[in-house]
Design a protein around this motif. Structure first.
Motif, PDB file in Angstrom:
ATOM      1  N   LEU A 167       0.809  -1.221   0.000  1.00 16.14           N
ATOM      2  CA  LEU A 167       0.000   0.000   0.000  1.00 16.14           C
ATOM      3  C   LEU A 167       0.837   1.262   0.000  1.00 16.14           C
ATOM      4  O   LEU A 167       0.312   2.350  -0.254  1.00 16.14           O
ATOM      5  N   GLY A 168       2.118   1.152   0.288  1.00 12.29           N
ATOM      6  CA  GLY A 168       2.981   2.319   0.258  1.00 12.29           C
ATOM      7  C   GLY A 168       2.888   3.143   1.527  1.00 12.29           C
ATOM      8  O   GLY A 168       2.190   2.789   2.490  1.00 12.29           O
ATOM      9  N   PRO A 169       3.571   4.282   1.556  1.00 14.66           N
ATOM     10  CA  PRO A 169       3.575   5.125   2.762  1.00 14.66           C
ATOM     11  C   PRO A 169       2.242   5.835   2.960  1.00 14.66           C
ATOM     12  O   PRO A 169       1.400   5.890   2.056  1.00 14.66           O
ATOM     13  N   LEU A 170       2.077   6.387   4.150  1.00 12.72           N
ATOM     14  CA  LEU A 170       0.881   7.173   4.440  1.00 12.72           C
ATOM     15  C   LEU A 170       0.924   8.492   3.689  1.00 12.72           C
ATOM     16  O   LEU A 170       1.981   8.933   3.202  1.00 12.72           O
ATOM     17  N   ASP A 171      -0.245   9.131   3.580  1.00 14.60           N
ATOM     18  CA  ASP A 171      -0.312  10.421   2.898  1.00 14.60           C
ATOM     19  C   ASP A 171       0.424  11.491   3.703  1.00 14.60           C
ATOM     20  O   ASP A 171       0.609  11.364   4.926  1.00 14.60           O
ATOM     21  N   ALA A 172       0.835  12.529   3.007  1.00 15.60           N
ATOM     22  CA  ALA A 172       1.498  13.656   3.672  1.00 15.60           C
ATOM     23  C   ALA A 172       0.528  14.303   4.661  1.00 15.60           C
ATOM     24  O   ALA A 172      -0.620  14.605   4.324  1.00 15.60           O
ATOM     25  N   GLY A 173       0.961  14.494   5.892  1.00 10.76           N
ATOM     26  CA  GLY A 173       0.123  15.095   6.921  1.00 10.76           C
ATOM     27  C   GLY A 173      -0.772  14.125   7.644  1.00 10.76           C
ATOM     28  O   GLY A 173      -1.486  14.528   8.579  1.00 10.76           O
ATOM     29  N   GLU A 174      -0.779  12.855   7.266  1.00  9.21           N
ATOM     30  CA  GLU A 174      -1.616  11.855   7.937  1.00  9.21           C
ATOM     31  C   GLU A 174      -0.993  11.481   9.278  1.00  9.21           C
ATOM     32  O   GLU A 174       0.184  11.141   9.361  1.00  9.21           O
ATOM     33  N   ARG A 175      -1.779  11.513  10.337  1.00 10.28           N
ATOM     34  CA  ARG A 175      -1.277  11.289  11.695  1.00 10.28           C
ATOM     35  C   ARG A 175      -1.615   9.888  12.182  1.00 10.28           C
ATOM     36  O   ARG A 175      -2.746   9.427  12.040  1.00 10.28           O
ATOM     37  N   VAL A 176      -0.640   9.215  12.759  1.00 10.98           N
ATOM     38  CA  VAL A 176      -0.831   7.895  13.343  1.00 10.98           C
ATOM     39  C   VAL A 176      -1.386   8.068  14.757  1.00 10.98           C
ATOM     40  O   VAL A 176      -0.779   8.737  15.598  1.00 10.98           O
ATOM     41  N   LEU A 177      -2.547   7.435  15.040  1.00  6.36           N
ATOM     42  CA  LEU A 177      -3.207   7.543  16.343  1.00  6.36           C
ATOM     43  C   LEU A 177      -3.030   6.293  17.203  1.00  6.36           C
ATOM     44  O   LEU A 177      -3.107   6.376  18.433  1.00  6.36           O
ATOM     45  N   TRP A 178      -2.818   5.157  16.584  1.00  2.00           N
ATOM     46  CA  TRP A 178      -2.650   3.906  17.326  1.00  2.00           C
ATOM     47  C   TRP A 178      -1.915   2.923  16.429  1.00  2.00           C
ATOM     48  O   TRP A 178      -2.106   2.912  15.204  1.00  2.00           O
ATOM     49  N   GLN A 179      -1.090   2.088  17.028  1.00  2.00           N
ATOM     50  CA  GLN A 179      -0.347   1.089  16.267  1.00  2.00           C
ATOM     51  C   GLN A 179      -0.142  -0.144  17.135  1.00  2.00           C
ATOM     52  O   GLN A 179       0.226  -0.041  18.316  1.00  2.00           O
ATOM     53  N   GLY A 180      -0.416  -1.310  16.581  1.00  2.00           N
ATOM     54  CA  GLY A 180      -0.273  -2.555  17.327  1.00  2.00           C
ATOM     55  C   GLY A 180      -0.443  -3.741  16.406  1.00  2.00           C
ATOM     56  O   GLY A 180      -0.416  -3.622  15.174  1.00  2.00           O
ATOM     57  N   ARG A 181      -0.628  -4.928  17.006  1.00  2.00           N
ATOM     58  CA  ARG A 181      -0.798  -6.166  16.245  1.00  2.00           C
ATOM     59  C   ARG A 181      -2.037  -6.909  16.747  1.00  2.00           C
ATOM     60  O   ARG A 181      -2.265  -7.001  17.950  1.00  2.00           O
ATOM     61  N   CYS A 182      -2.802  -7.430  15.806  1.00  2.00           N
ATOM     62  CA  CYS A 182      -3.973  -8.229  16.147  1.00  2.00           C
ATOM     63  C   CYS A 182      -4.450  -8.972  14.909  1.00  2.00           C
ATOM     64  O   CYS A 182      -4.007  -8.683  13.787  1.00  2.00           O
ATOM     65  N   ALA A 183      -5.346  -9.914  15.113  1.00  2.00           N
ATOM     66  CA  ALA A 183      -5.951 -10.631  13.992  1.00  2.00           C
ATOM     67  C   ALA A 183      -7.006  -9.751  13.325  1.00  2.00           C
ATOM     68  O   ALA A 183      -7.704  -8.978  13.997  1.00  2.00           O
ATOM     69  N   VAL A 184      -7.117  -9.858  11.996  1.00  2.00           N
ATOM     70  CA  VAL A 184      -8.068  -9.062  11.208  1.00  2.00           C
ATOM     71  C   VAL A 184      -8.851 -10.013  10.310  1.00  2.00           C
ATOM     72  O   VAL A 184      -8.291 -10.963   9.750  1.00  2.00           O
ATOM     73  N   ALA A 185     -10.138  -9.766  10.154  1.00  2.00           N
ATOM     74  CA  ALA A 185     -10.980 -10.597   9.287  1.00  2.00           C
ATOM     75  C   ALA A 185     -12.121  -9.768   8.731  1.00  2.00           C
ATOM     76  O   ALA A 185     -12.504  -8.735   9.311  1.00  2.00           O
ATOM     77  N   GLU A 186     -12.680 -10.215   7.615  1.00  2.00           N
ATOM     78  CA  GLU A 186     -13.856  -9.576   7.023  1.00  2.00           C
ATOM     79  C   GLU A 186     -15.021 -10.556   7.057  1.00  2.00           C
ATOM     80  O   GLU A 186     -14.889 -11.714   6.650  1.00  2.00           O
ATOM     81  N   TYR A 187     -16.169 -10.069   7.519  1.00  2.00           N
ATOM     82  CA  TYR A 187     -17.380 -10.884   7.610  1.00  2.00           C
ATOM     83  C   TYR A 187     -18.501 -10.225   6.815  1.00  2.00           C
ATOM     84  O   TYR A 187     -18.466  -9.021   6.524  1.00  2.00           O
ATOM     85  N   ALA A 188     -19.511 -11.025   6.494  1.00  2.00           N
ATOM     86  CA  ALA A 188     -20.753 -10.522   5.897  1.00  2.00           C
ATOM     87  C   ALA A 188     -21.811 -10.513   6.989  1.00  2.00           C
ATOM     88  O   ALA A 188     -22.391 -11.552   7.307  1.00  2.00           O
ATOM     89  N   SER A 195      -3.038  -7.297  20.472  1.00  3.33           N
ATOM     90  CA  SER A 195      -3.053  -6.094  21.307  1.00  3.33           C
ATOM     91  C   SER A 195      -4.439  -5.735  21.818  1.00  3.33           C
ATOM     92  O   SER A 195      -4.578  -4.807  22.617  1.00  3.33           O
ATOM     93  N   VAL A 196      -5.483  -6.411  21.351  1.00  2.00           N
ATOM     94  CA  VAL A 196      -6.852  -6.106  21.808  1.00  2.00           C
ATOM     95  C   VAL A 196      -7.492  -7.346  22.419  1.00  2.00           C
ATOM     96  O   VAL A 196      -8.694  -7.564  22.274  1.00  2.00           O
ATOM     97  N   THR A 197      -6.689  -8.171  23.087  1.00  2.12           N
ATOM     98  CA  THR A 197      -7.224  -9.393  23.693  1.00  2.12           C
ATOM     99  C   THR A 197      -8.162  -9.079  24.851  1.00  2.12           C
ATOM    100  O   THR A 197      -9.254  -9.646  24.958  1.00  2.12           O
ATOM    101  N   SER A 198      -7.775  -8.162  25.709  1.00  2.00           N
ATOM    102  CA  SER A 198      -8.605  -7.824  26.864  1.00  2.00           C
ATOM    103  C   SER A 198      -9.683  -6.821  26.484  1.00  2.00           C
ATOM    104  O   SER A 198      -9.583  -6.112  25.471  1.00  2.00           O
ATOM    105  N   VAL A 199     -10.737  -6.759  27.293  1.00  2.00           N
ATOM    106  CA  VAL A 199     -11.835  -5.830  27.046  1.00  2.00           C
ATOM    107  C   VAL A 199     -11.354  -4.391  27.169  1.00  2.00           C
ATOM    108  O   VAL A 199     -11.751  -3.517  26.377  1.00  2.00           O
ATOM    109  N   GLY A 200     -10.492  -4.107  28.150  1.00  2.00           N
ATOM    110  CA  GLY A 200      -9.987  -2.745  28.317  1.00  2.00           C
ATOM    111  C   GLY A 200      -9.201  -2.274  27.107  1.00  2.00           C
ATOM    112  O   GLY A 200      -9.333  -1.121  26.671  1.00  2.00           O
TER     113      GLY A 200
END
Length: 315
Positions: A14-35, A121-126
């Motif tokens: 996907l390449g780098p982020l756009d100019a001026g785009e701010r990172v608000l959170w960064q971590g690792r977790c599982a990702v999936a798409e559902y219907a 990084s999002v295993t717990s509810v908190g």
């Protein structure tokens, strides 16, 4: 047949982020798409807990790479319609559920594709509550700041501005979960449809139908609505009345007959031109004075062959 909305083609960076785009959170977790419009649906695709997830003020991006493959995708803040935190329970085995963050969107044909984050990084509810709060504020602020471009009404913009400051997600294990309605959502675009083309055909030489002769020229396919009658091929002998293409042949025959008639009017045959020239010369001779000492006409000849062989003078 379902369509994947939030995963790019394998191997696409996907390449780098756009100019001026701010990172608000960064971590690792599982990702999936559902219907979400399909009950008990299986995930359309999944990425493991090692997937790197980046949340910015414009979108969420996720990338997973190993020694052989690169998988990545993104979801822009234009699309989410609902943001939900679904906490897991304390059960084990088949009845166990994990804590999830769900971004549900509106898709084409009444579908509801959703992006789900869990584990890592999002295993717990908190942890899930904190990430969901970051997403909620980022989506609301993005739509308020770009209300004119997106087409968000003033009433919805005022309601979205309240989401920037609260209320925050606050869940517990085994709870019912919380959902926030995100006003001003733009539907996820559907897949592009390819234009319908006619199949490529072999053009046969009609003059050689009797001995089954034809040429091997293959013409490129063209849109069916642009194909002229003259390009419609025939598929059987001319003597077969029920063959495909008979109507097109009739049109072509009529066009050829009209062209031949027009050519006859434009260029009369040799006998007609000779008679016209003879009458013209006879008229000239009848008006000429009878003078044996000079030619029939000064500067002219009475040889008709000169007129018959000159096409420019006879038209």
């Amino acid at each position: 047949m379902f369509h994947q909305h939030f995963l790019s083609t394998t191997g696409v960076d996907l390449g780098p982020l756009d100019a001026g785009e701010r990172v608000l959170w960064q971590g690792r977790c599982a990702v999936a798409e559902y219907a979400f419009d399909e009950a008990s649906s299986l995930p359309r695709w999944t990425l493991p807990e090692e997937t790197e997830v980046v949340v910015t003020d414009r979108r969420v991006r996720y990338t997973y790479a190993d020694d052989t493959t690169l998988s990545s995708g993104e979801l822009f803040w234009l699309w989410p319609q609902h943001l939900r935190v679904q906490p897991g329970n304390r059960d084990t085995g088949r009845n166990a559920t994990v804590t999830q963050i769900q971004l549900v969107c509106t898709g084409p044909d009444g579908s509801y594709p959703a992006l789900v984050f869990a584990g890592g990084s999002v295993t717990s509810v908190g942890e899930a509550d904190r990430l969901a709060n970051v997403m909620r504020q980022a989506i609301a602020r993005f739509r308020v700041e770009n209300a004119n471009e997106i087409g968000v009404p003033a009433v919805q913009s005022r309601m979205l501005s309240r989401l920037v400051i609260g209320p925050e997600f606050n869940n517990y294990v085994g709870g019912k979960g919380q959902t926030v309605n995100l006003l001003g959502a733009v539907p996820v675009p559907g897949p592009e449809t390819a234009p319908v083309y006619a199949e490529a055909t072999t053009s046969y030489d009609e003059s050689g139908y009797d001995n089954h002769a034809y040429d091997d020229t293959v013409y490129e396919a063209e849109p069916v609505y642009e194909q002229p009658v003259s390009a419609v091929p025939t598929s059987a002998g001319m003597g077969y009345p029920g063959r495909p293409g008979a109507a097109a042949d009739a049109i072509r025959a009529e066009q050829a007959m009209r062209a031949e008639q027009d050519s006859r009017y434009a260029e009369p045959d040799l006998a007609s031109r000779a008679a016209t020239l003879a009458a013209r010369v006879a008229s000239l001779l009848s008006d000429a004075p009878d003078n044996p000492d000079r030619g029939l006409l000064d500067g002219q000849s009475n040889n008709l062959s000169a007129y018959l062989n000159s096409r420019d003078q006879n038209r």
